[in-house]
Write an enzyme that holds these catalytic residues in place. Structure first.
Site, PDB file in Angstrom:
ATOM      1  N   CYS A   2       0.826  -1.197   0.000  1.00 11.95           N
ATOM      2  CA  CYS A   2       0.000   0.000   0.000  1.00 11.95           C
ATOM      3  C   CYS A   2       0.868   1.256   0.000  1.00 11.95           C
ATOM      4  O   CYS A   2       2.092   1.196   0.032  1.00 11.95           O
ATOM      5  CB  CYS A   2      -0.910   0.013   1.228  1.00 11.95           C
ATOM      6  SG  CYS A   2      -1.817  -1.528   1.464  1.00 11.95           S
ATOM      7  N   ARG A  47      -4.696   1.216  -1.142  1.00 11.70           N
ATOM      8  CA  ARG A  47      -4.556  -0.224  -0.914  1.00 11.70           C
ATOM      9  C   ARG A  47      -4.307  -1.014  -2.185  1.00 11.70           C
ATOM     10  O   ARG A  47      -4.983  -0.826  -3.198  1.00 11.70           O
ATOM     11  CB  ARG A  47      -5.813  -0.795  -0.238  1.00 11.70           C
ATOM     12  CG  ARG A  47      -5.654  -2.267   0.122  1.00 11.70           C
ATOM     13  CD  ARG A  47      -6.930  -2.883   0.644  1.00 11.70           C
ATOM     14  NE  ARG A  47      -6.720  -4.270   1.080  1.00 11.70           N
ATOM     15  CZ  ARG A  47      -7.671  -5.174   1.240  1.00 11.70           C
ATOM     16  NH1 ARG A  47      -8.926  -4.841   0.995  1.00 11.70           N
ATOM     17  NH2 ARG A  47      -7.385  -6.386   1.638  1.00 11.70           N
ATOM     18  N   SER A  49      -4.524  -4.963  -2.788  1.00 11.78           N
ATOM     19  CA  SER A  49      -5.061  -6.116  -2.050  1.00 11.78           C
ATOM     20  C   SER A  49      -4.230  -7.369  -2.314  1.00 11.78           C
ATOM     21  O   SER A  49      -4.113  -7.810  -3.458  1.00 11.78           O
ATOM     22  CB  SER A  49      -6.508  -6.373  -2.460  1.00 11.78           C
ATOM     23  OG  SER A  49      -7.288  -5.217  -2.279  1.00 11.78           O
ATOM     24  N   ILE A  50      -3.676  -7.937  -1.233  1.00 13.54           N
ATOM     25  CA  ILE A  50      -2.875  -9.157  -1.331  1.00 13.54           C
ATOM     26  C   ILE A  50      -3.406 -10.228  -0.377  1.00 13.54           C
ATOM     27  O   ILE A  50      -3.587 -11.380  -0.746  1.00 13.54           O
ATOM     28  CB  ILE A  50      -1.385  -8.878  -1.006  1.00 13.54           C
ATOM     29  CG1 ILE A  50      -0.826  -7.790  -1.932  1.00 13.54           C
ATOM     30  CG2 ILE A  50      -0.571 -10.151  -1.099  1.00 13.54           C
ATOM     31  CD1 ILE A  50      -0.783  -8.155  -3.385  1.00 13.54           C
ATOM     32  N   ILE A  51      -3.628  -9.854   0.889  1.00 15.96           N
ATOM     33  CA  ILE A  51      -4.152 -10.759   1.909  1.00 15.96           C
ATOM     34  C   ILE A  51      -5.506 -10.231   2.378  1.00 15.96           C
ATOM     35  O   ILE A  51      -5.667  -9.034   2.602  1.00 15.96           O
ATOM     36  CB  ILE A  51      -3.185 -10.874   3.098  1.00 15.96           C
ATOM     37  CG1 ILE A  51      -1.883 -11.559   2.658  1.00 15.96           C
ATOM     38  CG2 ILE A  51      -3.805 -11.656   4.250  1.00 15.96           C
ATOM     39  CD1 ILE A  51      -0.824 -11.600   3.729  1.00 15.96           C
TER      40      ILE A  51
END
Length: 612
Positions: A2, A47, A49-51
């Protein structure tokens, strides 16, 4: 991954101020945005988004009673075990993200939460009730944090460009930073190229309490070699800790790829991780092309490889954009290659693993063999070495062996300030129109040498690179070039547990007279062919030397060297001598030319007529 930004002000937060600060770093987090505004501050978040791909991962995040707010950039790889510990202690979680452990961890442990973390991060926790902010940067400086106070407002962000959006900030060139940049090829001082804007160093945290700022170091790698360790034990220890680190770094709710060059580090990571895809770039000139090697290794490990040949036109055309994303001038030519490999990777994955940090921790740079090469001289009495070096300096022309005697006459503390040393103090004083009298490079490195004064020369050199070159050059370009394409780059070698093992390995197992990274190469050979594991380090070869002897690119640089800002800051005759001597084949000045040229490109992006 992020981007974060924010400011603390006695005038309170203002949506019209924080939104432009967020928007300018959209590339760090294009998936969503969020902000927190109260009568004391404003926090902004972008953000990627990965997790926990749901909206539960959006920020700012708050604790149970809303008294703490968090904006966070990075990944906490051991967040699940920390979360379980905090749950047992009665904390209530709203999400499944790694971010939230920072909030509850801060409630439980205060600043000592940093001792529990394993990962890469830059974050800010705003404690409204106590009128304080806790800001921290990870152990090696993988993720960036900048800050400054302007007009009474404390301002921070993942990138300098977000701070520049605040209306209180005036852009003023820091000429002392320029002077040191000419030696190091990257910005090395605590204060950046923008007067009043500072970088938070790696492994440091910052406390802002009612207007007072305190910065402290909370961790550092300590070399404490176990001299009883056998070579086989070192190889096994590396294998064990790298398996663990790679597994932690692969945690993701999306596919994970790998950057792949011809070097042992990226090959090791790609093979041991069994990643989903590999990505490689090269140049048409065979001497500078690693794509055939990458294809061969990818086939060996059964992974799809995507590769790209960078044309000279593409390379030169993207240079202004690269310098804009860097925030500060950065003269490492391989940054552009990283830009393009990040670009092709971002089209297929959101996360990549890369091999940064291995050279610094395990002794991979070819220059680390210099203490072995100089031993015939360094074994001599110091007065004799000095005499031989003095005689060598008196030789008015280049002759084979001259530099050997000069460098051999010097202690490592005087001859090594890091992997790059472009201009000497004498050279940069001659080059600049009005030198400001910046510190000698050895004054900057001396305090760090003092911390390892009882170590051998190889270890001293590694320690200097960990504290200068690693974060100032290697990790800066890795973060900026990947984030330019909204790509999360993870570095399994730069893990606290890996560092603990690396620092316990005797120097004789790291660097030998024959090779660098000896123990690491043997560990890698368990996953990749011997020819790959034992391949000599090349760095990322870029044909700038060749291009600067072509009329087309010579003229591009010549025009830059005659620009108004070049004339204002530099002695034009000296610039042109560097360029002409290289063009005519008298001497290889490509690194010196490139250092000045990239500064001029950067200056146009941030101070020129069309500055962004």
């Amino acid at each position: 991954m992020c981007g974060i930004t924010g400011y603390l002000s006695n005038k309170g937060g203002d949506k019209s101020i924080i939104e432009p600060m967020m928007d300018v770093i959209t590339h760090r987090g294009p998936d969503s945005a969020g902000s927190h505004i109260d009568d004391k501050c404003a926090l902004g978040f972008r953000r990627l988004s990965i997790i926990d791909l749901s909206s539960n991962g959006d920020q700012p995040l708050y604790n149970e009673d809303g008294s703490l707010a968090l904006v966070f950039n990075g990944e906490i790889y051991n967040y699940q075990s920390i979360r379980e510990d905090l749950l047992e202690k009665g904390h209530v979680f709203k999400t499944k993200t790694d971010s939230e452990v920072l909030l509850h961890g801060f409630e439980e442990y205060g600043v000592r939460i940093l001792d529990h973390l394993r990962g890469m991060f830059g974050f800010c926790i705003w404690d409204y009730a106590n009128d304080r902010a806790f800001i921290a940067r990870d152990f090696f400086g993988i993720k960036p944090i900048y800050y400054g106070t302007f007009g009474g407002d404390f301002i921070f962000g993942s990138e300098i460009k977000s701070i520049l959006q605040h209306p209180n900030v005036t852009r003023t060139l820091n000429k002392e930073a320029l002077e040191n940049y000419l030696t190091f090829q990257y910005s090395v001082l605590p204060e950046t190229f923008f007067k009043g804007i500072f970088r938070l160093p790696p492994a440091h945290y910052l406390l802002w309490e009612k207007g007072n700022v305190t910065v402290k170091r909370y961790w550092e790698p300590v070399f404490n070699a176990d001299e009883s360790m056998s070579f086989e034990d070192a190889v096994n220890a590396i294998d064990d800790v790298m398996k663990d680190s790679i597994a932690a770094h692969k945690i993701s709710d999306t596919e994970v790829g790998c950057f792949l060059s011809s070097g042992v580090d990226s090959s090791y990571i790609a093979a041991a991780s069994v990643c989903d895809k590999t990505f490689t770039v090269g140049f048409a000139n065979e001497q500078y092309d690693e794509t055939s090697y990458a294809r061969e290794l990818s086939e060996h490990i059964g992974v799809q490889n995507t590769r790209k040949i960078i044309t000279p036109e593409e390379y030169w055309g993207i240079l202004p954009t690269v310098q804009y994303h860097m925030d500060e001038p950065h003269a490492d030519p391989s940054a552009v290659a990283l830009y393009f490999v990040s670009q092709i990777a971002s089209e297929k994955v959101k996360v990549v693993l890369s091999g940064e940090g291995s050279d610094e921790l395990f002794g991979g740079y070819n220059i680390y063999r210099e203490p072995h090469d100089l031993r015939p001289l360094t074994r001599l009495p110091k007065f004799l070495r000095k005499t031989l070096g003095g005689l060598a300096k008196c030789i008015p022309f280049r002759v084979k062996g001259k530099n050997f005697f000069i460098r051999g006459s010097m202690d490592v503390e005087d001859r090594f300030v890091g992997n790059a040393k472009i201009f000497s103090v004498k050279e940069r004083n001659k080059l600049l129109k009005n030198p400001v009298g910046a510190k000698d490079p050895t004054e900057l490195t001396r305090p760090f040498y003092n911390k390892v004064k009882d170590q051998d020369d190889v270890t001293k050199m590694q320690y200097i690179d960990i504290n200068f070159w690693l974060w100032g050059d290697i990790l800066l370009k890795a973060d900026r070039m990947s984030m330019a394409h909204s790509l999360e780059l993870r570095v399994p070698f730069l893990d606290k547990e890996v560092a603990r093992v690396a620092c316990s390995i005797p120097s004789r197992h790291r660097v030998t007279e024959q090779n660098t990274k000896a123990a690491l190469r043997e560990s890698a050979q368990r996953y990749i062919p011997e020819k790959s594991a034992q391949k000599k380090k090349l760095g990322f070869p870029v044909p700038t030397r060749v291009w600067l002897r072509e009329e087309k690119y010579y003229n591009i640089v010549k025009d830059a060297f005659h620009s108004d800002i070049a004339k204002e800051l530099f002695n034009t005759d000296e610039l042109m001598k560097l360029l002409n001597d290289h063009f005519n084949g008298k001497v290889d000045n490509n690194r010196k030319i490139w250092t000045i040229y990239t500064f001029l490109l950067w200056h146009a992006q941030f101070f020129g007529a069309n500055a962004r």
